[in-house]
Design an enzyme around this catalytic site. Sequence first.
Site, PDB file in Angstrom:
ATOM      1  N   CYS A   9       0.714  -1.164   0.076  1.00  0.00           N
ATOM      2  CA  CYS A   9       0.105  -0.046   0.027  1.00  0.00           C
ATOM      3  C   CYS A   9       0.891   1.162   0.054  1.00  0.00           C
ATOM      4  O   CYS A   9       2.103   1.163   0.323  1.00  0.00           O
ATOM      5  CB  CYS A   9      -0.950   0.205   1.290  1.00  0.00           C
ATOM      6  SG  CYS A   9      -1.912  -1.113   1.315  1.00  0.00           S
ATOM      7  N   CYS A  24      12.866  -1.265   5.093  1.00  0.00           N
ATOM      8  CA  CYS A  24      12.792  -2.173   4.286  1.00  0.00           C
ATOM      9  C   CYS A  24      13.768  -1.941   2.882  1.00  0.00           C
ATOM     10  O   CYS A  24      13.517  -1.031   2.345  1.00  0.00           O
ATOM     11  CB  CYS A  24      11.429  -2.675   3.685  1.00  0.00           C
ATOM     12  SG  CYS A  24      11.462  -3.660   2.147  1.00  0.00           S
ATOM     13  N   ASP A  53      16.435  -5.870 -11.302  1.00  0.00           N
ATOM     14  CA  ASP A  53      16.867  -5.421  -9.854  1.00  0.00           C
ATOM     15  C   ASP A  53      16.473  -6.571  -8.779  1.00  0.00           C
ATOM     16  O   ASP A  53      17.314  -6.351  -7.796  1.00  0.00           O
ATOM     17  CB  ASP A  53      15.397  -4.132  -9.505  1.00  0.00           C
ATOM     18  CG  ASP A  53      14.329  -4.767  -9.758  1.00  0.00           C
ATOM     19  OD1 ASP A  53      13.885  -5.665  -9.290  1.00  0.00           O
ATOM     20  OD2 ASP A  53      13.478  -4.216 -10.674  1.00  0.00           O
ATOM     21  N   CYS A 102       9.010 -12.915   3.124  1.00  0.00           N
ATOM     22  CA  CYS A 102       8.789 -11.533   3.650  1.00  0.00           C
ATOM     23  C   CYS A 102       7.382 -11.720   4.361  1.00  0.00           C
ATOM     24  O   CYS A 102       6.385 -12.365   3.721  1.00  0.00           O
ATOM     25  CB  CYS A 102       8.729 -10.491   2.793  1.00  0.00           C
ATOM     26  SG  CYS A 102       8.164  -9.004   3.609  1.00  0.00           S
ATOM     27  N   CYS A 127      16.186  -3.717   7.318  1.00  0.00           N
ATOM     28  CA  CYS A 127      15.407  -5.008   7.229  1.00  0.00           C
ATOM     29  C   CYS A 127      15.900  -5.571   5.942  1.00  0.00           C
ATOM     30  O   CYS A 127      15.798  -5.039   4.867  1.00  0.00           O
ATOM     31  CB  CYS A 127      14.189  -4.912   7.344  1.00  0.00           C
ATOM     32  SG  CYS A 127      13.406  -6.820   7.102  1.00  0.00           S
ATOM     33  N   CYS A 177      14.682 -10.919   4.306  1.00  0.00           N
ATOM     34  CA  CYS A 177      14.363 -12.018   2.949  1.00  0.00           C
ATOM     35  C   CYS A 177      15.628 -12.335   2.258  1.00  0.00           C
ATOM     36  O   CYS A 177      15.772 -13.180   1.535  1.00  0.00           O
ATOM     37  CB  CYS A 177      13.394 -11.300   2.055  1.00  0.00           C
ATOM     38  SG  CYS A 177      13.886  -9.553   1.519  1.00  0.00           S
TER      39      CYS A 177
HETATM   40  S1  SF4 Z   1      11.816  -9.206   4.607  1.00  0.00           S
HETATM   41 FE1  SF4 Z   1      12.575  -8.113   2.816  1.00  0.00          FE
HETATM   42  S2  SF4 Z   1      10.889  -7.372   1.329  1.00  0.00           S
HETATM   43 FE2  SF4 Z   1      10.182  -7.914   3.682  1.00  0.00          FE
HETATM   44  S3  SF4 Z   1      10.382  -5.992   4.825  1.00  0.00           S
HETATM   45 FE3  SF4 Z   1      12.155  -7.006   4.960  1.00  0.00          FE
HETATM   46  S4  SF4 Z   1      13.653  -6.211   3.606  1.00  0.00           S
HETATM   47 FE4  SF4 Z   1      11.495  -5.699   2.908  1.00  0.00          FE
END
Ligand code: SF4
Length: 508
Positions: A8, A260, A371, A408, A474, A477
Amino acid sequence: MGEAREECGIAAVSAPEKENAAYYLYKLLLQQQNRGQLSAGITSFNSKRKMLLNTWRNIGLVNEVFKSHNEKFFSGLMEKFSGEKGIGHVRYATFGGNEKAYAQPFERKHGRKWKWFSFGFNGNITNLPELKKRLEEHNYNFILGNDTELIMHYLARGCRGDSKPKAVDVFSGLHPELDGAYSISFVNAEGETVLARDPFGFKPLVFGEKDGLIAAASESAALESIGIEKFEPVRPGGLVEIGNGIEKKFFCKSSRKAHCMFEWVYFANIASEIEGVGIYSARYALGKELAKIETEKMGSEHVVVPVPDTAKPAADALAFSLGVPSKEGIIRNRFVGRTFIQGSKRSDRVKEKYAVNKTITKGKKLMVVEDSIVRGTTTKGLVNFLKETGKAKEVHVRVSCPPIRFPCFYGIDMSAFSELIAAHEKTADLKTVETKLSEKENEKIRNSIGADSLAYQSIEGLVKGIGLPENDLCMACINGKYPTPVGEKLKQSAWENYNKGEAKRAYE
Ligand code: SF4
């Protein structure tokens, strides 16, 4: 890439006197269409209207929802929803259905003005099932059963009683309960407008002011589109109250940031900046980092080809560093629209979404820059397309993001190991899963997508390219280190499902 989608985008506006917040909200949403193409909506507050809060939301792209091609309809809508303040939302569904009922903002009517509110939410609540069960035991009812409805109940709970609570107290009730990512824009029937961002700051949210216009959005480029050039992020755990001016507070403590990394790699609008780092410059820097690990010896037949549009800066940087041209060998069809985005099978999408420019690709050794690769179906389709139709001599794939080896749970549409082409083999102990692909694994993926060679960004290159401290990002993933406790638990259960051969996603 087009394989993973953001959930979103949110917005909020306090308009200067005699101006219409609804119109600014529409403009902010237009600039955030990249964050969600399934539905759009606004809630406006008008102190002179019987319906103090009024919400317009529907399924469709922003211009479809607001029918901006129909001047009469659009101006009628703007008139009807004119207001002093308001919030807006664009949505892509990672959870919940595709019906209008799931579109946001989510309005909760009540006879008491401060208990009547509307809000929009960007993120994902990882402990939804547990919290939902707990509320149901206390006689709460869920109609949709999604995390938006859960947040609505918590906000409503924070507003109960005979005296009006402070916004900071309402939002501080969320923190000890919710695990996950949430950026929220909120307005009540007294016109109090609030922005809140979870303690990790997973999702971007910026706000700014110019000449009495105060606005907030997920994308800073959206603020710039309405003339607000100076903006700042809502701090993780922070709350911003927009009244006659702006008041910044904290509703909870932030022990660490976890922005993220995918926002810089793929999701965010290329003209935006997050936490002071421009998306374009980060993507360009990622291309430079890719060049540092390039082993293919460049010659006159080599051409760098970006997968449009998000990989273009990285491809340009790679080409510049390697001393070869970067050319548009893949052209994106900009007019394909939502039917494609939500509809057809992933494997069929490539030819609907892209065209191959044979004048660039024929007989060439292509260095195709992506990417990121999630499922691999898009990349596989593109490699095949470039070879079959584009008559490329060789196709070498370079990826500006490290391998996505873990799901994720924070609102990006990839919540099962089975969806990830770079997931580790099933039999391995989760604790021993390396973030780096072995040569054998790299070879397996290369073979599966049909490329002549395949190389991914390193984690060090990613961190360097983004330019923020590693601990502020973060990267769960790619490194499997989930910033929240429930994220860690879901990793374990997702791994067990994967090993049992169940393609079950974390929220099914
Ligand atoms: S797990 Fe990966 S895609 Fe999800 S918030 Fe963390 S960095 Fe972003």
